[in-house]
Motif scaffolding. Structure first.
Motif, PDB file in Angstrom:
ATOM      1  N   LEU A 283     -45.277 -28.846   9.564  1.00 25.68           N
ATOM      2  CA  LEU A 283     -43.931 -28.533   9.099  1.00 25.68           C
ATOM      3  C   LEU A 283     -43.896 -27.036   8.825  1.00 25.68           C
ATOM      4  O   LEU A 283     -44.817 -26.515   8.194  1.00 25.68           O
ATOM      5  CB  LEU A 283     -43.629 -29.261   7.791  1.00 25.68           C
ATOM      6  N   GLN A 284     -42.861 -26.381   9.306  1.00 17.45           N
ATOM      7  CA  GLN A 284     -42.771 -24.937   9.091  1.00 17.45           C
ATOM      8  C   GLN A 284     -41.480 -24.624   8.347  1.00 17.45           C
ATOM      9  O   GLN A 284     -40.418 -25.086   8.746  1.00 17.45           O
ATOM     10  CB  GLN A 284     -42.759 -24.207  10.433  1.00 17.45           C
ATOM     11  N   ALA A 285     -41.602 -23.856   7.278  1.00 18.16           N
ATOM     12  CA  ALA A 285     -40.403 -23.478   6.527  1.00 18.16           C
ATOM     13  C   ALA A 285     -40.312 -21.968   6.463  1.00 18.16           C
ATOM     14  O   ALA A 285     -41.324 -21.263   6.423  1.00 18.16           O
ATOM     15  CB  ALA A 285     -40.459 -24.054   5.126  1.00 18.16           C
ATOM     16  N   LEU A 286     -39.070 -21.499   6.469  1.00 19.02           N
ATOM     17  CA  LEU A 286     -38.833 -20.066   6.295  1.00 19.02           C
ATOM     18  C   LEU A 286     -37.771 -19.936   5.207  1.00 19.02           C
ATOM     19  O   LEU A 286     -36.664 -20.442   5.365  1.00 19.02           O
ATOM     20  CB  LEU A 286     -38.343 -19.463   7.608  1.00 19.02           C
ATOM     21  N   VAL A 347     -41.887 -30.171   1.128  1.00 24.27           N
ATOM     22  CA  VAL A 347     -41.803 -29.504  -0.172  1.00 24.27           C
ATOM     23  C   VAL A 347     -42.820 -28.355  -0.239  1.00 24.27           C
ATOM     24  O   VAL A 347     -42.492 -27.229  -0.609  1.00 24.27           O
ATOM     25  CB  VAL A 347     -42.051 -30.526  -1.310  1.00 24.27           C
ATOM     26  N   CYS A 348     -44.054 -28.633   0.157  1.00 18.67           N
ATOM     27  CA  CYS A 348     -45.101 -27.613   0.083  1.00 18.67           C
ATOM     28  C   CYS A 348     -44.804 -26.444   1.017  1.00 18.67           C
ATOM     29  O   CYS A 348     -45.041 -25.289   0.662  1.00 18.67           O
ATOM     30  CB  CYS A 348     -46.462 -28.211   0.416  1.00 18.67           C
ATOM     31  N   ALA A 349     -44.266 -26.751   2.208  1.00 19.51           N
ATOM     32  CA  ALA A 349     -43.947 -25.680   3.152  1.00 19.51           C
ATOM     33  C   ALA A 349     -42.871 -24.768   2.567  1.00 19.51           C
ATOM     34  O   ALA A 349     -42.969 -23.538   2.645  1.00 19.51           O
ATOM     35  CB  ALA A 349     -43.485 -26.272   4.485  1.00 19.51           C
ATOM     36  N   ILE A 350     -41.847 -25.371   1.967  1.00 23.19           N
ATOM     37  CA  ILE A 350     -40.750 -24.565   1.408  1.00 23.19           C
ATOM     38  C   ILE A 350     -41.260 -23.687   0.259  1.00 23.19           C
ATOM     39  O   ILE A 350     -40.996 -22.484   0.215  1.00 23.19           O
ATOM     40  CB  ILE A 350     -39.591 -25.487   0.928  1.00 23.19           C
TER      41      ILE A 350
END
Ligand code: TYD
Ligand code: MG
Length: 433
Positions: A283-286, A347-350
């Motif tokens: 999962l990738q968050a920016l 959640v962790c990615a964000i």
């Protein structure tokens, strides 16, 4: 007429119904029978020879089964089915109905596939009644219709590709398959808007529905079983489009885990169940400060509502101010994940992106996150842990509620059971968040 003009007798006419195309097919001669007494035919499945395709079908094509393969134009439906047709035709009598392209065009494509098509029959007829007649003459046991949008039943007045024509053709083909024990694969185009003029109306008529998930930017093609009467749904198979056709991809980690060895902030690995198969995904968050007042939230490959809910949970339960932040979320590799067990990774990615801190290397995050930020147990924890171990990971965060099901002795890596997403973040980011 009261009087016959030929023999002059009175009232000698009797009424007969005109034959329709549907009458070509016999009615199923069925009678009530005991379920336990029905013989199990072992050789019911026809393996197609493409392992991944067989797997999502549930082990191969079944005699009398109707399979719908849907997807956007150009995604590779004809390519896949031509490959399948070539392989099945080595041991079976197969007819490829190419209503969209001429046999020369199909042959041109076949040349690229470097495969043996010597025993494959092909025809460019688009009248399904004629197709039935070819069956009567040649006794094919597998028929591929490419595509349902261009075939027609002459009895129906509606234009080709109209909903009515598509539905009637599919009903005809289904009855044909069931009464004659022929396996039929139907291709259906899905329009760009997603509201497909076709396949959606057929889903309840056919036995198995396979969709190519739209992933226009990559060379990988994901085929998903949306419905399967003879197998499990949700199964996915991944193919790569090469210059000589589609090639099955068995090791998925290269596609789905681009940052496995060099983690970056905002990327987090989880293990999702797709059907019966666990797959490791990233999962990738920016997260970045919104510039124009209006915050932007986008999610690719993960349900947007669920993503909004998780963002709100982070803000409220962990006191992380996300209200003025743009947040973008992406599932690497173009797969679409519906499994709630990846919540924790979202959640962790964000949070990792917001804090610009990398998460620990070699760790898998599994857990559903509730509105209070609590970690809820997930299904199939053993499958997921085994997959994580196989993928070479060294540690797994899981919900505390799952710990009692885990036999720690069978795993050679660290399994940490925790109660809330906040605890996980405190541990993995080292310090209080
Ligand atoms: P196609 O199978 O005709 O798609 P559909 O039937 O779903 O409309 O086309 C697939 C695309 O893949 C097309 O743009 C050409 C390309 N292609 C390859 O890259 N390699 C190949 O070997 C073949 C046959 C096609
Ligand atoms: Mg095609």
């Amino acid at each position: 007429m009261g009087k016959c003009p030929v023999c002059n007798s009175w009232e000698s006419f009797s009424e007969e119904k005109a034959q329709t195309n549907n009458d070509l097919l016999p009615n199923n001669e069925s009678f009530p029978q005991l379920l336990g007494k029905i013989a199990n035919e072992n050789n019911l499945r026809i393996p197609t020879g493409i392992g991944e395709f067989d797997r999502i079908l549930g082990g191969g094509l079944i005699k009398g089964e109707v399979v719908l393969v849907g997807g956007e134009p150009g995604v590779g439906k004809s390519t896949l089915l031509l490959q399948v047709a070539g392989l099945i035709s080595k041991k079976n009598k197969v007819l490829y109905v190419s209503a969209e392209e001429s046999p020369q065009q199909v042959n041109f494509r076949a040349k690229r596939l470097n495969s043996d098509f010597n025993n494959l029959y092909i025809i460019d007829d688009d009248n399904i009644v004629n197709i039935y007649r070819y069956f009567e003459e040649y006794k094919f046991n597998t028929i591929i219709i490419d595509s349902i949008q261009v075939v027609y039943n002459p009895e129906i007045d509606n234009a080709r590709g109209s909903i009515n024509q598509i539905r009637k053709c599919a009903e005809f083909l289904t009855r044909f398959a069931k009464t004659k024990g022929v396996s039929i694969i139907i291709v259906g185009h899905v329009t760009k808007e997603g509201s497909l003029a076709g396949p959606k109306v057929l889903e309840h008529i056919v036995d198995c529905v396979l969709y190519f998930e739209p992933e226009p930017s990559s060379r990988y093609r994901i085929l998903r079983a949306a419905k399967n009467r003879f197998g499990s749904t949700g199964e996915i198979a991944v193919f790569e489009m090469t210059s000589s056709g589609l090639r099955e991809v068995k090791v998925l980690s290269d596609i789905f885990l681009p940052h496995k060895d060099n983690p970056v902030s905002g990327s987090c690995v989880s293990c999702a169940m797709e059907g019966l198969r666990p797959i490791l995904i990233e999962l990738q968050a920016l997260v970045s400060k919104a510039t124009f007042g209006m915050v932007r939230r986008r999610s690719v490959g993960f349900d947007f509502n669920r993503f909004s809910l998780l963002a709100a949970t982070i803000e409220k339960r962990m006191k992380i101010p996300l209200a003025a932040q743009d947040i973008f979320l992406n599932v690497a590799g173009g797969v679409r994940i519906t499994d709630p067990a990846v919540d924790l990774a979202v959640v962790c990615a964000i949070v990792s992106s917001f804090k610009e801190k990398k998460l620990e290397k070699g760790v898998v995050f599994i857990g559903e996150v509730g509105l209070a930020g609590e970690l809820r147990p997930v299904s199939n924890i053993a499958f997921r842990l085994k997959e994580a171990q196989r993928g070479g990971f060294i540690k797994c965060y899981i919900p505390k509620g799952n710990v009692k099901e885990v036999d720690k002795g069978t795993y050679s890596f660290d399994i940490v059971g925790l109660e809330s997403a906040k605890e996980v973040l405190n541990l993995t980011l080292g310090g209080r968040i």
